[in-house]
Design a protein around this motif. Structure first.
Motif, PDB file in Angstrom:
ATOM      1  N   UNK A   3      14.158  21.360  18.432  1.00  0.00           N
ATOM      2  CA  UNK A   3      14.479  21.486  19.843  1.00  0.00           C
ATOM      3  C   UNK A   3      13.833  22.709  20.465  1.00  0.00           C
ATOM      4  N   UNK A   4      13.512  23.716  19.665  1.00  0.00           N
ATOM      5  CA  UNK A   4      12.866  24.916  20.179  1.00  0.00           C
ATOM      6  C   UNK A   4      11.375  24.657  20.334  1.00  0.00           C
ATOM      7  N   UNK A   5      10.846  24.703  21.580  1.00  0.00           N
ATOM      8  CA  UNK A   5       9.442  24.352  21.786  1.00  0.00           C
ATOM      9  C   UNK A   5       8.476  25.305  21.116  1.00  0.00           C
ATOM     10  N   UNK A   6       8.892  26.519  20.774  1.00  0.00           N
ATOM     11  CA  UNK A   6       7.978  27.455  20.154  1.00  0.00           C
ATOM     12  C   UNK A   6       7.982  27.378  18.638  1.00  0.00           C
ATOM     13  N   UNK A   7       8.807  26.506  18.057  1.00  0.00           N
ATOM     14  CA  UNK A   7       8.870  26.375  16.603  1.00  0.00           C
ATOM     15  C   UNK A   7       8.893  24.903  16.186  1.00  0.00           C
ATOM     16  N   UNK A   8       7.749  24.240  16.288  1.00  0.00           N
ATOM     17  CA  UNK A   8       7.752  22.833  15.872  1.00  0.00           C
ATOM     18  C   UNK A   8       7.935  22.685  14.371  1.00  0.00           C
ATOM     19  N   UNK A   9       8.537  21.593  13.979  1.00  0.00           N
ATOM     20  CA  UNK A   9       8.625  21.243  12.563  1.00  0.00           C
ATOM     21  C   UNK A   9       7.404  20.368  12.282  1.00  0.00           C
ATOM     22  N   UNK A  10       6.478  20.879  11.495  1.00  0.00           N
ATOM     23  CA  UNK A  10       5.239  20.161  11.247  1.00  0.00           C
ATOM     24  C   UNK A  10       5.489  18.936  10.373  1.00  0.00           C
ATOM     25  N   UNK A  11       4.977  17.799  10.808  1.00  0.00           N
ATOM     26  CA  UNK A  11       5.064  16.567  10.041  1.00  0.00           C
ATOM     27  C   UNK A  11       4.304  16.699   8.730  1.00  0.00           C
ATOM     28  N   UNK A  12       3.113  17.259   8.800  1.00  0.00           N
ATOM     29  CA  UNK A  12       2.268  17.501   7.633  1.00  0.00           C
ATOM     30  C   UNK A  12       1.586  18.849   7.870  1.00  0.00           C
ATOM     31  N   UNK A  13       2.154  19.925   7.346  1.00  0.00           N
ATOM     32  CA  UNK A  13       1.692  21.281   7.672  1.00  0.00           C
ATOM     33  C   UNK A  13       0.227  21.574   7.407  1.00  0.00           C
ATOM     34  N   UNK A  15      -2.338  19.344   7.761  1.00  0.00           N
ATOM     35  CA  UNK A  15      -3.240  18.403   8.431  1.00  0.00           C
ATOM     36  C   UNK A  15      -3.391  18.738   9.924  1.00  0.00           C
ATOM     37  N   UNK A  16      -4.600  19.066  10.378  1.00  0.00           N
ATOM     38  CA  UNK A  16      -4.816  19.355  11.793  1.00  0.00           C
ATOM     39  C   UNK A  16      -4.470  18.181  12.718  1.00  0.00           C
ATOM     40  N   UNK A  17      -4.700  16.947  12.265  1.00  0.00           N
ATOM     41  CA  UNK A  17      -4.357  15.775  13.084  1.00  0.00           C
ATOM     42  C   UNK A  17      -2.847  15.704  13.265  1.00  0.00           C
ATOM     43  N   UNK A  18      -2.106  15.870  12.192  1.00  0.00           N
ATOM     44  CA  UNK A  18      -0.649  15.807  12.274  1.00  0.00           C
ATOM     45  C   UNK A  18      -0.104  16.913  13.171  1.00  0.00           C
ATOM     46  N   UNK A  19      -0.628  18.112  13.041  1.00  0.00           N
ATOM     47  CA  UNK A  19      -0.152  19.204  13.889  1.00  0.00           C
ATOM     48  C   UNK A  19      -0.461  18.927  15.360  1.00  0.00           C
ATOM     49  N   UNK A  20      -1.630  18.406  15.640  1.00  0.00           N
ATOM     50  CA  UNK A  20      -1.978  18.086  17.023  1.00  0.00           C
ATOM     51  C   UNK A  20      -1.048  17.020  17.578  1.00  0.00           C
ATOM     52  N   UNK A  21      -0.799  15.980  16.809  1.00  0.00           N
ATOM     53  CA  UNK A  21       0.120  14.926  17.251  1.00  0.00           C
ATOM     54  C   UNK A  21       1.531  15.487  17.420  1.00  0.00           C
ATOM     55  N   UNK A  22       1.938  16.390  16.555  1.00  0.00           N
ATOM     56  CA  UNK A  22       3.245  17.031  16.714  1.00  0.00           C
ATOM     57  C   UNK A  22       3.334  17.764  18.058  1.00  0.00           C
ATOM     58  N   UNK A  23       2.232  18.338  18.509  1.00  0.00           N
ATOM     59  CA  UNK A  23       2.235  19.105  19.748  1.00  0.00           C
ATOM     60  C   UNK A  23       2.055  18.243  20.992  1.00  0.00           C
ATOM     61  N   UNK A  24       1.168  17.257  20.953  1.00  0.00           N
ATOM     62  CA  UNK A  24       0.831  16.515  22.184  1.00  0.00           C
ATOM     63  C   UNK A  24       0.826  15.002  22.008  1.00  0.00           C
ATOM     64  N   UNK A  25       1.363  14.508  20.908  1.00  0.00           N
ATOM     65  CA  UNK A  25       1.201  13.103  20.586  1.00  0.00           C
ATOM     66  C   UNK A  25       2.125  12.128  21.280  1.00  0.00           C
ATOM     67  N   UNK A  26       3.108  12.621  22.032  1.00  0.00           N
ATOM     68  CA  UNK A  26       3.968  11.641  22.695  1.00  0.00           C
ATOM     69  C   UNK A  26       3.310  11.157  23.986  1.00  0.00           C
ATOM     70  N   UNK A  27       3.708   9.989  24.419  1.00  0.00           N
ATOM     71  CA  UNK A  27       3.129   9.331  25.590  1.00  0.00           C
ATOM     72  C   UNK A  27       3.096  10.242  26.809  1.00  0.00           C
TER      73      UNK A  27
END
Length: 147
Positions: A3-13, A15-27
């Motif tokens: 819930x804290x926007x400054x501390x994402x829980x990385x799906x795959x710590x 992987x750059x693709x996973x981190x990017x999707x974690x940050x901006x991957x929602x519609x």
């Protein structure tokens, strides 16, 4: 993600693709970025262009700002601040272009009307494939991830 926007829980710590999707991957985040690239600046601009619920829009703008993809700037003489893409947000242009190109090829039936991206001269922008050092197009078949 947490819930804290400054501390994402990385799906795959790792992987750059996973981190990017974690940050901006929602519609909604991608549509906000798309619209910012197309001139949207105010909360109302984003809400009207996307139809997103106000509470979700406020959350996504807050997260995108916390991740350094947009920033609020003073917009005199208006009383409200405007949103602008940061350099990191602007670097998502090739991602948006790739999504647009894929959508043009696979999300519409032949002849179906859709928007078109044009350059400053009014010429249609065509997404290009990444190229290897030898100039040959890169695909998933001729690349690999090194861990």
């Amino acid at each position: 993600m947490s819930d804290a926007p400054d501390r994402p829980q990385w799906t795959d710590p790792t992987c750059p693709v996973a981190r990017t999707v974690d940050l901006v991957g929602d519609r909604w985040s991608m549509l906000i970025i798309r619209d910012a690239m197309d001139g949207a600046r105010t909360f109302t601009d984003f809400q009207q262009r996307t139809g997103i619920a106000r509470n979700i829009l406020a959350d996504r703008l807050r997260r995108l700002a916390a991740y350094g993809l947009v920033e609020q700037v003073d917009a005199p003489p208006a009383k409200r601040k405007h949103y602008e893409l940061t350099a990191a947000g602007e670097e998502l242009f090739p991602v948006i272009l790739a999504l647009r190109g894929w959508g043009e090829r696979h999300a519409f039936v032949a002849g179906e009307a859709h928007s078109t991206l044009v350059d400053a001269a009014g010429e249609r922008v065509v997404a290009s494939a990444p190229l290897g050092a030898d100039g040959a197009p890169l695909t998933s078949g001729n690349t690999r991830v090194v861990r």
